[in-house]
Design a protein around this motif. Structure first.
Motif, short mmCIF file in Angstrom:
data_model
loop_
_atom_site.label_atom_id
_atom_site.label_comp_id
_atom_site.label_asym_id
_atom_site.label_seq_id
_atom_site.Cartn_x
_atom_site.Cartn_y
_atom_site.Cartn_z
N LEU A 114 0.83 -1.21 0.00
CA LEU A 114 0.00 0.00 0.00
C LEU A 114 0.87 1.26 0.00
O LEU A 114 0.57 2.22 -0.71
CB LEU A 114 -0.94 0.01 1.20
N TYR A 164 0.73 4.26 -2.61
CA TYR A 164 0.34 5.60 -2.14
C TYR A 164 1.56 6.25 -1.48
O TYR A 164 2.54 6.52 -2.12
CB TYR A 164 -0.83 5.51 -1.16
N GLN A 207 -1.06 7.69 3.64
CA GLN A 207 -2.24 7.20 2.93
C GLN A 207 -2.38 5.69 3.09
O GLN A 207 -3.49 5.18 3.20
CB GLN A 207 -2.21 7.59 1.45
N GLU A 209 -5.65 3.72 4.33
CA GLU A 209 -6.25 2.59 3.61
C GLU A 209 -6.44 1.40 4.56
O GLU A 209 -7.48 0.75 4.56
CB GLU A 209 -5.38 2.18 2.41
N GLU A 244 -9.37 2.00 6.95
CA GLU A 244 -10.68 1.70 6.37
C GLU A 244 -10.98 0.20 6.48
O GLU A 244 -12.10 -0.19 6.83
CB GLU A 244 -10.73 2.15 4.91
N ARG A 261 -7.12 -3.48 -1.70
CA ARG A 261 -6.80 -2.05 -1.77
C ARG A 261 -5.43 -1.82 -2.39
O ARG A 261 -5.21 -0.78 -3.00
CB ARG A 261 -6.89 -1.40 -0.41
#
Length: 143
Positions: A95, A99, A103, A107, A110, A138
């Motif tokens: 991730l 990003y 960020q 992610e 979430e 993601r």
């Protein structure tokens, strides 16, 4: 397992911010929390409010609870640091490559929120496999 009260969690972040501003020595956990506090300047005033421990952040107000948000950042940092559940560090790194570090944490947040909500709704333990699957989705990859 450590299970602090709402007031203890808030006091931890308030005291961490106070100590930082006073240039006092921080514990390793406070130092980790400070990193996230510094990345969220929109919460600095909340940490300095005279009524900070009692302040309410109802969903209807359309504002994120800064203490919940910072707590989730801290929990995720600890998960990644110890790689628990196993595989979260690799998912985080994927991730972060997609990003950036902050960020990537959002992610993950979430996904964590989704699996916590599901576990509470069903009255079951948190499903680590679902959590990791959501993270990899993601990241645009499969586990």
């Amino acid at each position: 397992m450590f299970n602090p009260s709402r007031e203890q969690v808030r006091q931890f972040f308030i005291e961490t911010w106070r100590k930082h501003k006073a240039r006092e020595l921080l514990t390793p956990l406070e130092d980790m929390a400070l990193g996230w506090i510094l990345q969220h300047p929109e919460y600095h005033a909340d940490l300095e409010r005279p009524d900070a421990v009692e302040a309410e952040y109802p969903v209807e107000a359309g504002r994120t609870n800064p203490y919940l948000h910072l707590s989730m950042h801290l929990a995720i940092s600890e998960q990644v640091q110890v790689d628990h559940p196993p595989g979260i560090r690799a998912a985080h790194d994927a991730l972060a490559a997609r990003y950036d570090q902050h960020q990537a944490a959002h992610e993950i947040m979430e996904c964590l929120g989704q699996v916590v909500w599901e576990a509470q709704r069903l009255g079951t333990p948190l499903d680590n496999d679902s959590y990791l699957e959501l993270l990899w989705q993601r990241a645009g990859q499969t586990a």
